[in-house]
Every structure is written in C-alpha cells, then in structure tokens.
Design a protein around this motif. Sequence first.
Motif, mmCIF file in Angstrom:
data_model
loop_
_atom_site.group_PDB
_atom_site.id
_atom_site.type_symbol
_atom_site.label_atom_id
_atom_site.label_comp_id
_atom_site.label_asym_id
_atom_site.label_seq_id
_atom_site.Cartn_x
_atom_site.Cartn_y
_atom_site.Cartn_z
ATOM 1 N N GLU A 150 0.836 -1.199 0.000
ATOM 2 C CA GLU A 150 0.000 0.000 0.000
ATOM 3 C C GLU A 150 0.873 1.252 0.000
ATOM 4 O O GLU A 150 2.054 1.198 0.347
ATOM 5 C CB GLU A 150 -0.911 -0.002 1.226
ATOM 6 N N PRO A 151 0.313 2.404 -0.400
ATOM 7 C CA PRO A 151 1.124 3.625 -0.521
ATOM 8 C C PRO A 151 1.674 4.160 0.796
ATOM 9 O O PRO A 151 2.654 4.892 0.802
ATOM 10 C CB PRO A 151 0.165 4.629 -1.176
ATOM 11 N N THR B 116 -2.456 2.849 5.724
ATOM 12 C CA THR B 116 -3.341 2.145 4.794
ATOM 13 C C THR B 116 -2.974 0.680 4.719
ATOM 14 O O THR B 116 -3.845 -0.199 4.657
ATOM 15 C CB THR B 116 -3.260 2.784 3.395
ATOM 16 N N GLY B 117 -1.673 0.386 4.741
ATOM 17 C CA GLY B 117 -1.232 -0.999 4.701
ATOM 18 C C GLY B 117 -1.698 -1.792 5.912
ATOM 19 O O GLY B 117 -2.108 -2.956 5.791
ATOM 20 N N LEU B 118 -1.641 -1.181 7.097
ATOM 21 C CA LEU B 118 -2.103 -1.865 8.305
ATOM 22 C C LEU B 118 -3.609 -2.101 8.262
ATOM 23 O O LEU B 118 -4.110 -3.124 8.747
ATOM 24 C CB LEU B 118 -1.727 -1.050 9.549
ATOM 25 N N ARG B 119 -4.345 -1.169 7.668
ATOM 26 C CA ARG B 119 -5.791 -1.366 7.524
ATOM 27 C C ARG B 119 -6.079 -2.513 6.558
ATOM 28 O O ARG B 119 -6.988 -3.320 6.781
ATOM 29 C CB ARG B 119 -6.450 -0.073 7.048
ATOM 30 N N ARG B 120 -5.284 -2.582 5.467
ATOM 31 C CA ARG B 120 -5.458 -3.695 4.531
ATOM 32 C C ARG B 120 -5.151 -5.016 5.229
ATOM 33 O O ARG B 120 -5.827 -6.029 5.021
ATOM 34 C CB ARG B 120 -4.525 -3.504 3.335
ATOM 35 N N LEU B 121 -4.150 -5.028 6.072
ATOM 36 C CA LEU B 121 -3.800 -6.226 6.822
ATOM 37 C C LEU B 121 -4.919 -6.609 7.792
ATOM 38 O O LEU B 121 -5.236 -7.796 7.950
ATOM 39 C CB LEU B 121 -2.489 -6.002 7.581
#
Length: 655
Positions: A620-621, A625-630
């Motif tokens: 993720e950018p 956001t990456g932690l939310r995707r995880l």
Amino acid sequence: MREDVEALDIRDVTANWVNAEVLSRQIEERVKALADLSHTPLFFGRLDYLHAPGAEQAEGAGGEQFYIGRRHVHDAGGDPMVIDWRAPVSQPFYRASRKDPMDVGLRRRFGYTGGELTAYEDEHLSDPAEAATTSKLLQREIERPRVGPMRDIVATIQPEQDEIVRSGLGGTVCVQGGPGTGKTAVGLHRVAYLLYAHRERLARTGTLVIGPNRSFLHYIEQVLPALGELAVAQATVDDLVGHVEVRGADDAAAAVVKGDARMAEVLRRALYSHVRIPTEPVVVVRGSRRWRVPAHELEELVRELLTRDIRYGAAREALPQRIAHAVLVRMERAGEAPDDRVQDAVARNSAVKAAVKESWPPVDPAKLVLRLLTDADFLAEHADGILSEDERKTILWAKPVRSVKSAKWSPADAVLIDEATDLVQRTHSLGHVVLDEAQDLSPMQYRAVGRRCTTGSATVLGDLAQGTTPWATRSWDEALAHLGKRDGHIEELTAGFRVPTDVIAYASRLLPHIAPGLAPVASVRENPGFFEVRDGSGTAEVIAACEELLRREGSTGLIAADARVPALAEALAAAGIGHLAPGEETTRETRLTLVPASLAKGLEYDYVVLDEPRAVVDGEPDERTGLRRLYVALTRAVSGLIVTHAAPLPRELAE
C-alpha cells in the motif's frame, strides 16, 4: 402455492394484449419468487403465545401458535402455515427475552442438516424456574461451515440487529460494524423488510444495493432471492457513474483532490460561467408584425433563472418559454388573443432559439470536465479560492487530449462527470439505497450515491478501521453530510458472530494504530477457532498450510499481497491444487480461492491462509493504509487462520 400460480388461466381476464403481457410477466415473477431452494427449510422457529383471559395480548396472537420462516406459506384453503419472518407477529422470535417475553410462552428453534429437520430446542420464556442458557442451535448455525455464496441470517438475527433491520423507511441508518458483526447481512435483510412493509411504494421508486466490486456483489447476490425478493438491483459506484469508458488511473494525490467535495463547487462555477448576460434585444417576426423584447428585460429573465435553485438544463429549457411569454404580453396589449400554441411557436422561433443559445448555451458534462483537466487557465479561474496552485497542478493532465472519446478517463474523472451531469439534469432518485463498505468512498463518490436517493433513504454500512483508500472516511457524520443525509442516525455493532475469538483478538492489536477510539469486536462464538502464526521459509510453507486446511470441511481462502499472487498461483498449479478467483463459487471439489489482498474486503472463508503480512502492508502507498489492509485480510476467517511469514511481522502485530 407455486403450482396454483402456474395453473392460473388469464386468457379471458384481460382487456387487451398489453394487459395480458403485463399480467404474464407478473405471474412469471411470482413463480420465480416461489421457487424451491434445496437445503433451505421453509421454517426455522415457532412461537407459542400465552393465553391469558382479560390480559393484553400481542397483536394477532390470542394464545395461538405460529411457525416462523423465510416466507409466508399458506395451505390450499388460504390459511397460513408459516408466517413471514418480517411480519409483526414474528418480531418476538428475535426480541423476546425473560425480562420482556412479549407475551410468548415458548420459543422453539429448529435445527437442520442439508434441508432435513434434525433437532429442536425450546425456551420457556415465561417460566422463572428455567435458567437462561445460550442456544446451542444458534451457536451451531453461526459456526456452520461456509461453502458457496453468502446466505441469509433470518434464523440467527440478534435483537440489536433486528432493531436496525426493522427501522423505518423514512430515516437513513449508518451501521458501524467491525469484522463479523453481520453488518452486510443486516443491510440486505433491511432491504427485504422494507420491501415487505412498503412494497407498493418501493415498487414505484426502486431499490439498489451498492457494493465495492463485482466479486463482492457476486458473493451476496443469492441472499435476497432466497428471501423471495428478486427485484433489487445491484451495482458498484463505478457502474452508477459510467457515462464514459474508464481506461486510465490516477495516482493517489490526484485521486484525493478529484474526490474532494470542493470539486463540486469548481464544477458548478465552470458550468455557469457559460451563461452570458444578454446585451442585444430579441425581435420576433410573425406574419407582418415584429415583436421586440429589449435587452434589459432579457437580462432580468436570465438573472432570475440564475437565482433559482434549478438545474442548468431545466433553466435552459425554461428560458425560451419566458421570452415567448414576454412576446405574448406585447401581443395581448396590441389587442391580439394568443393561446398556448402561439407561445410554443414563439419559443421555437429562430430568433428566440438563437438568443437562448447565445445566453444559455448547451454544455456537455464530459467536455466541461475535460476542459477543466486540460486547460490550466480555465481551471485556475474557477478553482480560485477553492484549490491551491499545487492542487490544481496535481489534477491537470500532462498531455493535451483531442476529444472526450480519446481521453483516458480515470474512475475519479467519471465521478466528476456524474456530478456535472447532475448539475445539468437532475439524477433519478430511488426509494432506498444500501451502500456497503462505505468507508472507502471519497466525498465525491458519496455525493454520487446521495444523488440516487435524494427523495429516498439509505442504509450505510462500513467499518472505519477497514478504510484502505487514501481518501478513506474519517467519521460517519462527515460521510452522511456528503451523502446529503445529515439527519441519519449511527448504530454500532460490536458483537462478532463470524470471526473466532483468537483471530479477532490477534487482529485487534492493530486497532490502536488504524482507528484509535474504535471499540474492538467482542466475539460471541463458543469455539475459539483454529489459529497459528508460522515462521516459514517461503512458498512451500504456504502450500503445506493450504493442503492442511483443505483436509477440513468448508472453504479455504489464500490471501496474499497482490504482487505475490502470480507466484502463488504457479506454486498451487505445480502442487496440483486447483483454485478459484474471488467471486467464483466454491464447490465440494474446488474449495480453495486465491485472493489478492485488495479484493478480500467483504469476503469470508471457513479457513484462511494469510501469506506474508509484511508484504500486504508494503503493497500500500503508506503504512497506515497498509495496516488497515492487513486488518481486513486477518479477519476473513470464519473457523481458522494460519499466518505464514518469512519476513518479520509488522511490529504492531508483534506488540
């Protein structure tokens, strides 16, 4: 009931072939709604109302016994055998308790296996000596393996869910719910309830379910038909705004600016800049007479239309009639007696049409947006005081574009065109809209959805912790404002029915970092679930985990960062393991789905193998956001989760 409908003879009951065709279509729809669903029982509960002479009874009760099911069933004589779960008399099945038995003496739940009645369980709500216990059948139904698309939850709706499902049509409801709280099912069942309670009204105005992508819509598409509702349309936001072909993509910075609600004012300014105040009179020739409307009077007509809250196109259609009326006033003063036909003829006069074209020219919404995105001076003029210079540079296209058709429109551009289209001509409004996974919408996308229910209501479903776009929703109050439903009320679901205790507890370690202040989901499942974190050496460990889970009953999802999906697909093929893509229906033979992390939202599997959490975050950018995707990927499992990793876990999980 179905055979009775099929046997109807309509040859002599209609006045003409049109009525016959309409009636035939209605009968076909009724037959479809009465279709048998294998493995789906017609009833799942029974209510025995108390009979107390002289005491107040529940409506329609009077000591009677009712079987509760997915739909109404009556016998050959028309007497009800099963009561629809949406009927008022069925409500105590979901809400009655020992504290408030709602005049129910006994509530019976039925258990089924493959469509066959296999168990039942009684609750004597009026017996103070009977201890309150957790329903084993309820737990078993909640924890039943999930193979195939999403199913209805009519047998397991909880009291707090039922309150949302049965809330009125007039109000907008926003449901904040963590993973496994049943918010999607609640939204779909609310549509079914509203269609039951307000069928005639919604038949005229229409209903719509909006999901994040086609895979999600395919996953939920069988829920409403199983409840006998066949007329509810489904779409994505991209479908709604499909005025142009989308062939391009924006970087995150440009998409954020284009999705900002301030763009609505930029578009409005740009559109109405086309209106010019008249400086010349209009002279209409009819026969031997010439009728002159001076410039100052034309100016008053144009300015008056500008002050009215009507669409650009509607005002443009009104202007020739206003000019024609001014001409008719002069005719009447001269002793003539013109009627409406004369006014329409004057409105179509070439001089009037030329004046309208000069003062209020037609505007193509796509061309308007194209000019804003390619003409720096035009954008600067109409975004002055709204967008900063850097923001304007961010959304300007680097290369000139010849035409609307040759432009490589992005999804955010399509939303801008939809906004401009609505400024020109009002968008049709539906009676009710369900918006799922709403936390990922931009303000401009909320406005696009809001236009589809300006005269209706909405059910907004989402989880702020699962927002994975750069423009993700920060608060539901803000989202409701963009939707045009400031008076909507917010409900929160915190009881988790899908995700096992150990899995949701592990995933909740991320909440303080992605959604501070949001209450973690509390799993109500008795089974803690199967959960392991494995430090493996690579792809072989992932394949081994998939093979292990496939030996269990139910569906399995392999979720991985998008960039790792092709390599994992090759590894599965080399190991002889067949797999599906998201949205494809699992079968007994093929129960493994390979899911890119970007498409995992809203889906669920009995067992999940999550490959390389660090790669999901890095895909993720930004870190948040990456932690939310995880967080989304971690919470797709219904019965068990295996996390495999060779790279170190994100520190937020290790804490």
